[in-house]
Design an enzyme around this catalytic site. Sequence first.
Site, PDB file in Angstrom:
ATOM      1  N   ASP A 153      -5.428  12.794  -0.014  1.00  0.00           N
ATOM      2  CA  ASP A 153      -4.970  14.368  -0.058  1.00  0.00           C
ATOM      3  C   ASP A 153      -5.952  15.471  -0.896  1.00  0.00           C
ATOM      4  O   ASP A 153      -5.154  16.862  -0.351  1.00  0.00           O
ATOM      5  CB  ASP A 153      -3.800  14.056  -1.059  1.00  0.00           C
ATOM      6  CG  ASP A 153      -3.009  13.116  -1.116  1.00  0.00           C
ATOM      7  OD1 ASP A 153      -2.504  13.493  -0.110  1.00  0.00           O
ATOM      8  OD2 ASP A 153      -2.545  12.743  -2.028  1.00  0.00           O
TER       9      ASP A 153
ATOM     10  N   HIS B 115      -7.482   7.678  -8.061  1.00  0.00           N
ATOM     11  CA  HIS B 115      -6.595   7.079  -7.766  1.00  0.00           C
ATOM     12  C   HIS B 115      -6.728   5.415  -8.520  1.00  0.00           C
ATOM     13  O   HIS B 115      -8.319   5.156  -9.285  1.00  0.00           O
ATOM     14  CB  HIS B 115      -7.356   6.506  -6.286  1.00  0.00           C
ATOM     15  CG  HIS B 115      -6.686   5.861  -5.890  1.00  0.00           C
ATOM     16  ND1 HIS B 115      -6.498   4.902  -4.962  1.00  0.00           N
ATOM     17  CD2 HIS B 115      -5.630   6.530  -4.905  1.00  0.00           C
ATOM     18  CE1 HIS B 115      -5.491   4.065  -4.474  1.00  0.00           C
ATOM     19  NE2 HIS B 115      -4.797   5.679  -4.054  1.00  0.00           N
TER      20      HIS B 115
ATOM     21  N   HIS C 143       1.534  11.227  -6.141  1.00  0.00           N
ATOM     22  CA  HIS C 143       1.532  10.259  -5.046  1.00  0.00           C
ATOM     23  C   HIS C 143       0.620  11.134  -3.781  1.00  0.00           C
ATOM     24  O   HIS C 143       0.501  12.473  -3.972  1.00  0.00           O
ATOM     25  CB  HIS C 143       2.662   9.673  -5.029  1.00  0.00           C
ATOM     26  CG  HIS C 143       2.239   8.160  -4.491  1.00  0.00           C
ATOM     27  ND1 HIS C 143       1.296   8.068  -3.655  1.00  0.00           N
ATOM     28  CD2 HIS C 143       3.914   8.200  -3.311  1.00  0.00           C
ATOM     29  CE1 HIS C 143       1.866   7.047  -2.669  1.00  0.00           C
ATOM     30  NE2 HIS C 143       2.737   6.606  -2.925  1.00  0.00           N
TER      31      HIS C 143
ATOM     32  N   SER D 151       5.157   4.392  -3.374  1.00  0.00           N
ATOM     33  CA  SER D 151       6.386   4.738  -2.254  1.00  0.00           C
ATOM     34  C   SER D 151       6.243   2.951  -1.407  1.00  0.00           C
ATOM     35  O   SER D 151       7.602   2.174  -0.990  1.00  0.00           O
ATOM     36  CB  SER D 151       5.536   5.677  -0.788  1.00  0.00           C
ATOM     37  OG  SER D 151       4.602   5.030  -1.253  1.00  0.00           O
TER      38      SER D 151
ATOM     39  N   ARG E 139     -10.224   8.016   4.335  1.00  0.00           N
ATOM     40  CA  ARG E 139      -8.970   8.835   4.540  1.00  0.00           C
ATOM     41  C   ARG E 139      -9.929  10.410   4.665  1.00  0.00           C
ATOM     42  O   ARG E 139      -9.689  11.185   5.149  1.00  0.00           O
ATOM     43  CB  ARG E 139      -7.505   8.931   4.454  1.00  0.00           C
ATOM     44  CG  ARG E 139      -7.695   7.082   4.549  1.00  0.00           C
ATOM     45  CD  ARG E 139      -6.273   7.402   3.825  1.00  0.00           C
ATOM     46  NE  ARG E 139      -6.305   6.947   1.905  1.00  0.00           N
ATOM     47  CZ  ARG E 139      -5.115   6.609   1.554  1.00  0.00           C
ATOM     48  NH1 ARG E 139      -4.012   6.695   1.842  1.00  0.00           N
ATOM     49  NH2 ARG E 139      -5.233   6.971   0.378  1.00  0.00           N
TER      50      ARG E 139
HETATM   51  N1  CMX Z   1      -7.640  15.014 -12.553  1.00  0.00           N
HETATM   52  C1  CMX Z   1      -7.540  15.792 -14.565  1.00  0.00           C
HETATM   53  N2  CMX Z   1      -7.512  14.352 -14.827  1.00  0.00           N
HETATM   54  C2  CMX Z   1      -7.363  12.753 -14.156  1.00  0.00           C
HETATM   55  C3  CMX Z   1      -7.453  12.933 -13.333  1.00  0.00           C
HETATM   56  C4  CMX Z   1      -7.553  14.081 -12.404  1.00  0.00           C
HETATM   57  N3  CMX Z   1      -8.085  14.642 -11.041  1.00  0.00           N
HETATM   58  N4  CMX Z   1      -7.854  12.030 -12.994  1.00  0.00           N
HETATM   59  C5  CMX Z   1      -7.635  11.301 -13.439  1.00  0.00           C
HETATM   60  N5  CMX Z   1      -7.087  11.641 -14.564  1.00  0.00           N
HETATM   61  C6  CMX Z   1      -7.100  11.131 -16.265  1.00  0.00           C
HETATM   62  C7  CMX Z   1      -5.413  11.223 -16.276  1.00  0.00           C
HETATM   63  O1  CMX Z   1      -5.036  11.964 -16.103  1.00  0.00           O
HETATM   64  C8  CMX Z   1      -5.567   9.996 -16.876  1.00  0.00           C
HETATM   65  O2  CMX Z   1      -5.428  11.501 -18.346  1.00  0.00           O
HETATM   66  P1  CMX Z   1      -4.351  10.592 -19.586  1.00  0.00           P
HETATM   67  O3  CMX Z   1      -5.742   9.445 -20.287  1.00  0.00           O
HETATM   68  O4  CMX Z   1      -4.643  11.637 -20.607  1.00  0.00           O
HETATM   69  O5  CMX Z   1      -3.549  10.499 -19.615  1.00  0.00           O
HETATM   70  C9  CMX Z   1      -6.815   9.278 -16.910  1.00  0.00           C
HETATM   71  O6  CMX Z   1      -7.437  10.128 -16.328  1.00  0.00           O
HETATM   72  C10 CMX Z   1      -7.229   7.613 -16.563  1.00  0.00           C
HETATM   73  O7  CMX Z   1      -6.409   8.067 -15.558  1.00  0.00           O
HETATM   74  P2  CMX Z   1      -6.762   7.044 -14.134  1.00  0.00           P
HETATM   75  O8  CMX Z   1      -6.827   6.109 -15.227  1.00  0.00           O
HETATM   76  O9  CMX Z   1      -8.196   7.227 -13.732  1.00  0.00           O
HETATM   77  O10 CMX Z   1      -5.565   7.316 -13.226  1.00  0.00           O
HETATM   78  P3  CMX Z   1      -4.057   6.529 -12.891  1.00  0.00           P
HETATM   79  O11 CMX Z   1      -4.407   5.482 -12.170  1.00  0.00           O
HETATM   80  O12 CMX Z   1      -3.439   6.038 -14.070  1.00  0.00           O
HETATM   81  O13 CMX Z   1      -3.700   7.329 -11.928  1.00  0.00           O
HETATM   82  C11 CMX Z   1      -3.870   8.946 -10.131  1.00  0.00           C
HETATM   83  C12 CMX Z   1      -4.493   8.033 -10.883  1.00  0.00           C
HETATM   84  C13 CMX Z   1      -3.891   9.497  -8.302  1.00  0.00           C
HETATM   85  C14 CMX Z   1      -1.978   9.607 -10.556  1.00  0.00           C
HETATM   86  C15 CMX Z   1      -4.527  10.200 -11.140  1.00  0.00           C
HETATM   87  O14 CMX Z   1      -5.896  10.132 -10.818  1.00  0.00           O
HETATM   88  C16 CMX Z   1      -4.249  11.263 -10.333  1.00  0.00           C
HETATM   89  O15 CMX Z   1      -3.373  12.293 -11.153  1.00  0.00           O
HETATM   90  N6  CMX Z   1      -5.109  12.619  -9.360  1.00  0.00           N
HETATM   91  C17 CMX Z   1      -4.386  13.859  -9.308  1.00  0.00           C
HETATM   92  C18 CMX Z   1      -3.440  13.524  -8.577  1.00  0.00           C
HETATM   93  C19 CMX Z   1      -3.419  13.040  -6.620  1.00  0.00           C
HETATM   94  O16 CMX Z   1      -4.294  13.808  -6.287  1.00  0.00           O
HETATM   95  N7  CMX Z   1      -3.009  11.688  -6.404  1.00  0.00           N
HETATM   96  C20 CMX Z   1      -2.932  11.533  -5.166  1.00  0.00           C
HETATM   97  C21 CMX Z   1      -3.237  10.012  -5.063  1.00  0.00           C
HETATM   98  C22 CMX Z   1      -3.169   9.429  -3.591  1.00  0.00           C
HETATM   99  C23 CMX Z   1      -2.005   9.010  -3.105  1.00  0.00           C
HETATM  100  O17 CMX Z   1      -0.809   8.515  -3.981  1.00  0.00           O
HETATM  101  O18 CMX Z   1      -1.359  10.108  -1.859  1.00  0.00           O
END
Ligand code: CMX
Length: 423
Positions: free
Chosen positions: A364, A309, A263, A233, A318
């Site tokens: 979150d 994250h 996000h 964002s 947070r």
């Molecule tokens: N549950 C399951 N799998 C997860 C995960 C979770 N909470 N977090 C990461 N992974 C997975 C990814 O989907 C990715 O899988 P693939 O290799 O199959 O694509 C792998 O682990 C590696 O990901 P990463 O490098 O650790 O994480 P990214 O930097 O790509 O993504 C984020 C970060 C936040 C999008 C991811 O951790 C996620 O999807 N979390 C759940 C959604 C969430 O809580 N988002 C809120 C973030 C805070 C905010 O912005 O408000």
Amino acid sequence: MTLLKQELTNQIPKVREDIKNLIHENGESQISTVSVAQAYSGLRGIKAFVCDTSSVSPEKGLIIRGNPLLEITHILPEEVFFLLLTGRLPNSEELTDLQKEYSKHFKIPDYVWSLLETLPGDSHPMTMFNLGILAMQHESVFRKKYDEGMAKSEYWEHILEDGIRLLAKLPILGAGIYRMRFGKGDRIDPDPNLDWSGNFVHLIDIPDPSGDFHKLMQLYFMLHCDHEGGNVSAFAAHTVASALSDPYYAVSAGLNGLAGPLHGLANQECLKFVLKIHDHFSGAPTSEELRGFCWDRLNSGRVIPGYGHAVLRCPDPRFTAFINFGKKHIHGDDIFDIVTGLFDIVPEVLTEQGKAKNPWPNVDAASGSLLYYYGLKQFNYYTVLFSISRAMGMIAQMVWERALGIPITRPKSVTTEWIKKTI
Ligand code: CMX
């Protein structure tokens, strides 16, 4: 002139000079490199632009102008906005001055409400909120001044003006949308004697006899204010604003990114997940039941919302602040107990799965359970609350970017063919 603008008027020439010298003396020094893997990975970890309002340390989380978040959780959202912009907290005169300025700009034009009323009744609250902001672009002072031909050195002043006017309206817009979308009756008039969060609580009209819901909203709006410049964002808002689109366009664009489930919408997804657990087990499950439920979710190819994250490698402070609030104010609540139970289980499960680089909770994971406890149960509304707060960081970043004359954002993309030839 507001005291906030006065402070920035004093600071900006010095910072401009400082950065001019930095670039003059060290302009060719390298601060980052880019690998082929990074080019295909959402630009992760590439240090390629500047954001001075806050920074995120992988091991410590959010640091606002040098202040680790957990040391300043007591401050008001108005104070954090002043801090993001100026690097220091306002004194009481400066705080009152900013609050007074907000109260001059509470009025949301009637055409905004009329527009929102034409939308389908089941529209997502984030769509309504972002449309409301976009519609108010008509009011932009920056746009009017630009059309009249203002000098580049003045841009920041009108970004600040638009930013303050927009921030004044956001709790009112958000609360009005809540009432409209969830059939809560007529809108209520804001009260200039209340603080920013107090007005939100007043307008949303959820009974708060203890005053704890007001305290929660102060904390909520403070904690979500900023998370450096590279998150979806902030970066979207930064990019749009760099084309000299005004803050209404840029904030709305940034918040469209916040509306994604990876996000800001993760807070909605997270409470949905917690309620599903509650329904499935008819209450708070045992640790083993919870573990099995998490594995089932992962095995179905879905993420655990509220965990992981892109930058953090520790429990998000947070999240810690919200859990501390819950432990102090909430006792014997199944939903909050599931959230704390997940904290005991999910990091182990994600570590065992071995995919997520960060198995710890982010902001979150906890926020929704507290809102739910105090009666704000419509979880598809939660990202609007994140948005009301996050606009502060976006606006503070925009003011400084225009003050420093940062040009239009335009990184270079390359083709796969180019990469293959080059390596
Ligand atoms: N549950 C399951 N799998 C997860 C995960 C979770 N909470 N977090 C990461 N992974 C997975 C990814 O989907 C990715 O899988 P693939 O290799 O199959 O694509 C792998 O682990 C590696 O990901 P990463 O490098 O650790 O994480 P990214 O930097 O790509 O993504 C984020 C970060 C936040 C999008 C991811 O951790 C996620 O999807 N979390 C759940 C959604 C969430 O809580 N988002 C809120 C973030 C805070 C905010 O912005 O408000």
